[in-house]
Design a protein around this motif. Sequence first.
Motif, short mmCIF file in Angstrom:
data_model
loop_
_atom_site.label_atom_id
_atom_site.label_comp_id
_atom_site.label_asym_id
_atom_site.label_seq_id
_atom_site.Cartn_x
_atom_site.Cartn_y
_atom_site.Cartn_z
N VAL A 1 -16.73 -56.39 -14.24
CA VAL A 1 -16.01 -57.35 -13.39
C VAL A 1 -15.35 -58.41 -14.26
O VAL A 1 -14.19 -58.77 -14.07
N PRO B 1 -7.10 -57.19 -11.75
CA PRO B 1 -7.95 -57.81 -10.70
C PRO B 1 -8.46 -56.80 -9.67
O PRO B 1 -9.58 -56.96 -9.17
N SER C 1 -11.49 -55.28 -10.99
CA SER C 1 -12.60 -56.23 -10.91
C SER C 1 -13.24 -56.19 -9.54
O SER C 1 -14.46 -56.15 -9.41
N VAL C 2 -12.41 -56.19 -8.50
CA VAL C 2 -12.95 -56.16 -7.14
C VAL C 2 -13.75 -54.89 -6.92
O VAL C 2 -14.86 -54.92 -6.36
N ARG D 1 -12.28 -66.66 -17.59
CA ARG D 1 -11.11 -66.14 -16.89
C ARG D 1 -10.24 -67.27 -16.36
O ARG D 1 -10.73 -68.38 -16.14
N ASN E 1 -7.75 -66.46 -13.78
CA ASN E 1 -7.34 -66.09 -12.43
C ASN E 1 -8.34 -66.67 -11.42
O ASN E 1 -9.54 -66.41 -11.51
N ILE F 1 -10.64 -64.13 -9.62
CA ILE F 1 -11.74 -63.60 -10.44
C ILE F 1 -12.85 -64.64 -10.56
O ILE F 1 -14.04 -64.30 -10.51
N MET G 1 -14.85 -64.47 -7.51
CA MET G 1 -15.72 -63.31 -7.50
C MET G 1 -16.93 -63.52 -8.40
O MET G 1 -18.05 -63.08 -8.07
N LEU H 1 -20.97 -63.37 -7.63
CA LEU H 1 -21.97 -62.68 -8.46
C LEU H 1 -23.17 -63.58 -8.73
O LEU H 1 -24.33 -63.15 -8.66
#
Lengths: 170, 103
Positions: A25, A31, A34-35, B28, B30, B33, B36, B40
């Motif tokens: 990820v 991207p 990553s998802v 990162r 973005n 990301i 996300m 996690l």
Amino acid sequence: MLGYTITQWLFGILSFLSIMFALMVVFSRNPVNSVLYLVLTFFCIAGHYLLLNAQFLAVVHIVVYAGAIMVLFLFIIMLMNLNEDTEPQRTWITKIIAGIAGGMLLFVLVGSLKGTEQLGLASYGSSQIGLVKNLGKVLFSEFLFPFEIASVLLLAALVGAIMIGKKEIK
Amino acid sequence: MINGISINYYLLLSAVLFIIGAVGVMARRNSIIIFMCIELMLNAVNLLLVSFSTLHNDASGQVFVFFIMAVAAAEVAVGLAILSMIYRNVKTIDTDVLSNLKN
């Protein structure tokens, strides 16, 4: 098999897979990839929940995370048309510093976990608390008020998301 | 021991997953990301809550994880709405460009 039970083998394989997918990820440049790797990580974590006899949470985890949240992420990425070419990259020095900081954090956490081995935690056999029946009893008796408050939170998030997403507020 | 697995391994696994998320937030640019990676980290904590709940045979931990999932769903809905609005106005979600509040 080498002195390990089947549960221990499953735990090892699931842990390895979840850590690998979590690393992918962070490291994959696209991207969308990553998802998709995050979805696989969530499936591995759901497997861990099953190993822990938390069947209800495993199902809810797959439905909510892999089913709802990740679809939302994919949808937003599709709308923004993000791909490998538009992906902004940090400089190598920043990435190395981030890696070093993470490694030091891991060092501190593992060092502090070393002291917990002598806690003498109580251990039980296979527990039944993760089943829907037992969890529902607790949820609707002891945690009834927080459960109702959670519905208000979801309503507020719904209204907030619509208000933010509107083109202009008149 | 939970089904023959020591709680220490769950502690270690959760710590590693949490730190992968933290490194992702730092490394990162973005915004999606980064979002996300926050998910996690939330999941690493959830896993630890469930394992301790099973260890102590106490359902409160699992109910708490249920609430964390509800809050995460709300957070993602609002956060992605904010991100899409930022993208509509600024045409980027690069965190280095979005530094208007810095000066």
